[in-house]
Design a protein around this motif. Structure first.
Motif, PDB file in Angstrom:
ATOM      1  N   GLU A  84     -25.302  75.855 -62.225  1.00  0.00           N
ATOM      2  CA  GLU A  84     -25.540  77.193 -61.677  1.00  0.00           C
ATOM      3  C   GLU A  84     -26.999  77.356 -61.268  1.00  0.00           C
ATOM      4  N   ARG A  85     -27.909  76.799 -62.042  1.00  0.00           N
ATOM      5  CA  ARG A  85     -29.347  76.919 -61.747  1.00  0.00           C
ATOM      6  C   ARG A  85     -29.735  76.222 -60.442  1.00  0.00           C
ATOM      7  N   ILE A  86     -29.050  75.126 -60.132  1.00  0.00           N
ATOM      8  CA  ILE A  86     -29.443  74.369 -58.940  1.00  0.00           C
ATOM      9  C   ILE A  86     -28.397  74.416 -57.827  1.00  0.00           C
ATOM     10  N   GLY A  87     -27.329  75.185 -58.041  1.00  0.00           N
ATOM     11  CA  GLY A  87     -26.344  75.392 -56.987  1.00  0.00           C
ATOM     12  C   GLY A  87     -25.363  74.264 -56.766  1.00  0.00           C
ATOM     13  N   ILE A  88     -24.992  73.571 -57.855  1.00  0.00           N
ATOM     14  CA  ILE A  88     -23.967  72.529 -57.748  1.00  0.00           C
ATOM     15  C   ILE A  88     -22.940  72.739 -58.850  1.00  0.00           C
ATOM     16  N   SER A  89     -21.819  72.052 -58.745  1.00  0.00           N
ATOM     17  CA  SER A  89     -20.755  72.209 -59.732  1.00  0.00           C
ATOM     18  C   SER A  89     -21.043  71.403 -61.005  1.00  0.00           C
ATOM     19  N   LYS A  90     -20.308  71.747 -62.061  1.00  0.00           N
ATOM     20  CA  LYS A  90     -20.422  71.023 -63.332  1.00  0.00           C
ATOM     21  C   LYS A  90     -20.095  69.540 -63.134  1.00  0.00           C
ATOM     22  N   SER A  91     -19.086  69.256 -62.311  1.00  0.00           N
ATOM     23  CA  SER A  91     -18.702  67.855 -62.092  1.00  0.00           C
ATOM     24  C   SER A  91     -19.808  67.082 -61.375  1.00  0.00           C
ATOM     25  N   GLN A  92     -20.545  67.758 -60.492  1.00  0.00           N
ATOM     26  CA  GLN A  92     -21.669  67.094 -59.833  1.00  0.00           C
ATOM     27  C   GLN A  92     -22.791  66.807 -60.828  1.00  0.00           C
ATOM     28  N   VAL A  93     -23.032  67.739 -61.764  1.00  0.00           N
ATOM     29  CA  VAL A  93     -24.030  67.498 -62.808  1.00  0.00           C
ATOM     30  C   VAL A  93     -23.605  66.296 -63.642  1.00  0.00           C
ATOM     31  N   CYS A  94     -22.331  66.230 -63.962  1.00  0.00           N
ATOM     32  CA  CYS A  94     -21.794  65.101 -64.734  1.00  0.00           C
ATOM     33  C   CYS A  94     -22.049  63.785 -64.005  1.00  0.00           C
ATOM     34  N   ARG A  95     -21.818  63.754 -62.699  1.00  0.00           N
ATOM     35  CA  ARG A  95     -22.057  62.539 -61.921  1.00  0.00           C
ATOM     36  C   ARG A  95     -23.542  62.166 -61.928  1.00  0.00           C
ATOM     37  N   LEU A  96     -24.423  63.168 -61.804  1.00  0.00           N
ATOM     38  CA  LEU A  96     -25.860  62.891 -61.855  1.00  0.00           C
ATOM     39  C   LEU A  96     -26.237  62.258 -63.189  1.00  0.00           C
ATOM     40  N   GLU A  97     -25.681  62.804 -64.276  1.00  0.00           N
ATOM     41  CA  GLU A  97     -25.994  62.282 -65.606  1.00  0.00           C
ATOM     42  C   GLU A  97     -25.455  60.877 -65.818  1.00  0.00           C
ATOM     43  N   LYS A  98     -24.461  60.486 -65.029  1.00  0.00           N
ATOM     44  CA  LYS A  98     -23.937  59.122 -65.098  1.00  0.00           C
ATOM     45  C   LYS A  98     -24.680  58.189 -64.155  1.00  0.00           C
ATOM     46  N   GLY A  99     -25.662  58.749 -63.423  1.00  0.00           N
ATOM     47  CA  GLY A  99     -26.447  57.925 -62.516  1.00  0.00           C
ATOM     48  C   GLY A  99     -25.805  57.740 -61.157  1.00  0.00           C
ATOM     49  N   LYS A 100     -24.881  58.611 -60.810  1.00  0.00           N
ATOM     50  CA  LYS A 100     -24.192  58.512 -59.520  1.00  0.00           C
ATOM     51  C   LYS A 100     -24.780  59.516 -58.539  1.00  0.00           C
ATOM     52  N   ASN A 101     -24.978  59.102 -57.308  1.00  0.00           N
ATOM     53  CA  ASN A 101     -25.436  59.971 -56.210  1.00  0.00           C
ATOM     54  C   ASN A 101     -26.772  60.658 -56.490  1.00  0.00           C
ATOM     55  N   ILE A 102     -27.673  59.983 -57.175  1.00  0.00           N
ATOM     56  CA  ILE A 102     -28.978  60.587 -57.459  1.00  0.00           C
ATOM     57  C   ILE A 102     -29.911  60.317 -56.283  1.00  0.00           C
ATOM     58  N   THR A 103     -30.448  61.399 -55.745  1.00  0.00           N
ATOM     59  CA  THR A 103     -31.476  61.287 -54.716  1.00  0.00           C
ATOM     60  C   THR A 103     -32.771  61.841 -55.301  1.00  0.00           C
ATOM     61  N   LEU A 104     -33.869  61.560 -54.639  1.00  0.00           N
ATOM     62  CA  LEU A 104     -35.149  62.083 -55.100  1.00  0.00           C
ATOM     63  C   LEU A 104     -35.119  63.608 -55.077  1.00  0.00           C
ATOM     64  N   THR A 105     -34.512  64.180 -54.050  1.00  0.00           N
ATOM     65  CA  THR A 105     -34.421  65.634 -53.934  1.00  0.00           C
ATOM     66  C   THR A 105     -33.615  66.231 -55.078  1.00  0.00           C
ATOM     67  N   SER A 106     -32.458  65.654 -55.374  1.00  0.00           N
ATOM     68  CA  SER A 106     -31.632  66.202 -56.457  1.00  0.00           C
ATOM     69  C   SER A 106     -32.329  66.030 -57.798  1.00  0.00           C
ATOM     70  N   MET A 107     -33.005  64.898 -57.990  1.00  0.00           N
ATOM     71  CA  MET A 107     -33.734  64.671 -59.235  1.00  0.00           C
ATOM     72  C   MET A 107     -34.828  65.723 -59.409  1.00  0.00           C
ATOM     73  N   MET A 108     -35.567  66.009 -58.332  1.00  0.00           N
ATOM     74  CA  MET A 108     -36.638  67.012 -58.408  1.00  0.00           C
ATOM     75  C   MET A 108     -36.071  68.393 -58.722  1.00  0.00           C
ATOM     76  N   ARG A 109     -34.950  68.751 -58.089  1.00  0.00           N
ATOM     77  CA  ARG A 109     -34.338  70.063 -58.336  1.00  0.00           C
ATOM     78  C   ARG A 109     -33.893  70.206 -59.787  1.00  0.00           C
ATOM     79  N   VAL A 110     -33.288  69.150 -60.319  1.00  0.00           N
ATOM     80  CA  VAL A 110     -32.810  69.190 -61.703  1.00  0.00           C
ATOM     81  C   VAL A 110     -33.960  69.348 -62.677  1.00  0.00           C
TER      82      VAL A 110
END
Length: 108
Positions: A61-87
């Motif tokens: 909710e804080r960064i405007g993505i779904s819970k499943s997208q957060v889960c994928r980021l935490e698994k190291g999937k689809n991480i970009t520099l932009t998404s990492m900075m936002r998180v």
């Protein structure tokens, strides 16, 4: 009686991936290194989120993505520099990057 063959890990790697120094082996090792780095970033995201006692849904909710997208980021999937900075910005975590040949950069 059947003869058994034993192989070292290096021999198995050479048979399945290719010999060291070949394009196939270099490509495999580069992909492996990238996936390992992404996994470590994902683990850092998860650890920072848990230390702040924030759920995946709240972070999303804080960064405007779904819970499943957060889960994928935490698994190291689809991480970009932009998404990492936002998180990390949403978590209030300062990020310090050391880019070889360019220098250091602080984010957040």
């Amino acid at each position: 009686m059947e003869t058994k063959f034993y192989y070292t890990q290096d021999e198995v790697d050479n048979l399945l991936i290719g010999a060291k120094g070949t394009p196939e082996r270099d490509f495999f090792e580069q992909q492996l290194a990238e996936e390992l780095h992404a996994y470590h970033v994902g683990e850092a995201i998860r650890k920072a989120r848990e230390e702040k006692n924030i759920t995946q849904e709240q972070l999303g909710e804080r960064i405007g993505i779904s819970k499943s997208q957060v889960c994928r980021l935490e698994k190291g999937k689809n991480i970009t520099l932009t998404s990492m900075m936002r998180v990390f910005k949403a978590l209030g975590v300062e990020v310090d990057l050391d880019m070889k040949g360019i220098g250091r950069m602080s984010l957040c």
